[in-house]
Design a protein around this motif. Structure first.
Motif, mmCIF file in Angstrom:
data_model
loop_
_atom_site.group_PDB
_atom_site.id
_atom_site.type_symbol
_atom_site.label_atom_id
_atom_site.label_comp_id
_atom_site.label_asym_id
_atom_site.label_seq_id
_atom_site.Cartn_x
_atom_site.Cartn_y
_atom_site.Cartn_z
ATOM 1 N N GLU A 110 35.424 25.741 63.231
ATOM 2 C CA GLU A 110 35.604 24.638 64.169
ATOM 3 C C GLU A 110 35.506 23.314 63.407
ATOM 4 O OE1 GLU A 110 33.682 24.612 68.057
ATOM 5 O OE2 GLU A 110 32.995 26.645 67.628
ATOM 6 N N ARG A 111 36.371 22.381 63.763
ATOM 7 C CA ARG A 111 36.382 21.071 63.113
ATOM 8 C C ARG A 111 35.012 20.392 63.230
ATOM 9 N NH1 ARG A 111 40.550 18.000 61.540
ATOM 10 N NH2 ARG A 111 42.019 19.305 62.680
ATOM 11 N N ARG A 112 34.352 20.537 64.381
ATOM 12 C CA ARG A 112 33.042 19.877 64.538
ATOM 13 C C ARG A 112 32.001 20.511 63.616
ATOM 14 N NH1 ARG A 112 30.207 21.885 70.020
ATOM 15 N NH2 ARG A 112 30.804 24.055 69.820
ATOM 16 N N SER A 120 40.152 24.695 71.683
ATOM 17 C CA SER A 120 41.600 24.547 71.522
ATOM 18 C C SER A 120 41.963 24.710 70.048
ATOM 19 C CB SER A 120 42.060 23.184 72.030
ATOM 20 O OG SER A 120 41.690 22.183 71.120
ATOM 21 N N SER A 121 43.221 25.025 69.791
ATOM 22 C CA SER A 121 43.651 25.225 68.400
ATOM 23 C C SER A 121 43.542 23.939 67.588
ATOM 24 C CB SER A 121 45.077 25.764 68.363
ATOM 25 O OG SER A 121 45.964 24.829 68.932
ATOM 26 N N ASP A 122 43.630 22.786 68.242
ATOM 27 C CA ASP A 122 43.485 21.513 67.525
ATOM 28 C C ASP A 122 42.074 21.325 66.976
ATOM 29 O OD1 ASP A 122 46.103 20.837 67.976
ATOM 30 O OD2 ASP A 122 45.660 19.652 69.768
ATOM 31 N N ALA A 123 41.112 22.044 67.532
ATOM 32 C CA ALA A 123 39.719 21.907 67.110
ATOM 33 C C ALA A 123 39.350 22.918 66.024
ATOM 34 C CB ALA A 123 38.792 22.074 68.311
ATOM 35 N N LEU A 124 40.354 23.674 65.528
ATOM 36 C CA LEU A 124 40.096 24.686 64.511
ATOM 37 C C LEU A 124 40.733 24.296 63.183
ATOM 38 C CD1 LEU A 124 40.790 27.905 66.604
ATOM 39 C CD2 LEU A 124 38.569 26.899 66.053
ATOM 40 N N LEU A 125 40.089 24.706 62.092
ATOM 41 C CA LEU A 125 40.621 24.496 60.748
ATOM 42 C C LEU A 125 40.803 25.862 60.087
ATOM 43 C CD1 LEU A 125 38.256 21.681 59.429
ATOM 44 C CD2 LEU A 125 40.561 21.407 60.340
ATOM 45 N N TYR A 126 41.889 26.020 59.349
ATOM 46 C CA TYR A 126 42.095 27.227 58.546
ATOM 47 C C TYR A 126 41.871 26.839 57.095
ATOM 48 C CZ TYR A 126 44.159 31.298 56.352
ATOM 49 O OH TYR A 126 44.348 32.417 55.580
ATOM 50 N N PRO A 175 46.765 22.116 56.497
ATOM 51 C CA PRO A 175 47.141 21.285 57.648
ATOM 52 C C PRO A 175 47.896 22.100 58.693
ATOM 53 C CG PRO A 175 47.701 20.189 55.589
ATOM 54 C CD PRO A 175 47.308 21.594 55.246
ATOM 55 N N GLN A 176 47.721 21.748 59.961
ATOM 56 C CA GLN A 176 48.330 22.521 61.042
ATOM 57 C C GLN A 176 49.842 22.394 61.086
ATOM 58 O OE1 GLN A 176 46.302 21.665 64.704
ATOM 59 N NE2 GLN A 176 44.531 22.871 64.117
ATOM 60 N N ASP A 177 50.419 21.415 60.400
ATOM 61 C CA ASP A 177 51.876 21.279 60.423
ATOM 62 C C ASP A 177 52.561 22.114 59.341
ATOM 63 O OD1 ASP A 177 50.819 19.650 58.421
ATOM 64 O OD2 ASP A 177 52.495 18.244 58.510
ATOM 65 N N ILE A 178 51.783 22.843 58.543
ATOM 66 C CA ILE A 178 52.341 23.745 57.534
ATOM 67 C C ILE A 178 52.188 25.166 58.055
ATOM 68 C CG2 ILE A 178 52.162 24.607 55.177
ATOM 69 C CD1 ILE A 178 51.085 21.922 54.324
ATOM 70 N N SER A 179 53.299 25.893 58.133
ATOM 71 C CA SER A 179 53.248 27.258 58.676
ATOM 72 C C SER A 179 52.922 28.263 57.572
ATOM 73 C CB SER A 179 54.579 27.622 59.331
ATOM 74 O OG SER A 179 55.578 27.793 58.335
ATOM 75 N N PHE A 180 52.470 29.440 57.993
ATOM 76 C CA PHE A 180 52.236 30.512 57.021
ATOM 77 C C PHE A 180 53.554 30.857 56.326
ATOM 78 C CE2 PHE A 180 48.546 31.445 59.822
ATOM 79 C CZ PHE A 180 47.568 31.296 58.861
#
Length: 108
Positions: free
Chosen positions: A68-70, A4-10, A18-23
């Motif tokens: 992946e976050r893991r 899932s996208s929640d399990a990925l880090l950019y 952070p996932q709450d900041i958009s490109f």
């Protein structure tokens, strides 16, 4: 397998975005990372026109990484993940070295 996208880090320029900041937010605010702009879409001369001079400095940014976050949780004590930190738009990332500063530390 499926992730899932929640399990990925950019990760860009050693910063975990952070996932709450958009490109869009990063581009519109000209967000700066550890080694300069995170994204640079300024107009440049077309390098396809004529010879390319390798001595001219380019301000190309490095591609980002998706992990992946893991994987990060298992490897955050090992280079390069040991250098990554959560991006903070309010923080100034002024002094940055490719060696993490350990080369420049003076012995006491």
């Amino acid at each position: 397998g499926n992730v899932s996208s929640d399990a990925l880090l950019y990760v860009k320029e050693d910063l975990i975005i952070p996932q709450d900041i958009s490109f869009y937010d990063l581009i519109a605010t000209r967000a700066r990372g550890k080694s300069g702009p995170l994204f640079n879409f300024d107009v440049h001369e077309d390098v396809r026109l004529g010879a390319v001079d390798a001595r001219v400095e380019k301000d190309e940014s490095h591609p980002g990484k998706v992990v992946e976050r893991r994987w990060y949780d298992r490897n955050k004590h090992i280079f390069p993940a040991s250098r990554w930190e959560i991006y903070d738009p309010a923080k100034e990332y002024g002094s940055y070295t490719i060696h993490g500063g350990e080369v420049n530390k003076k012995k006491k």
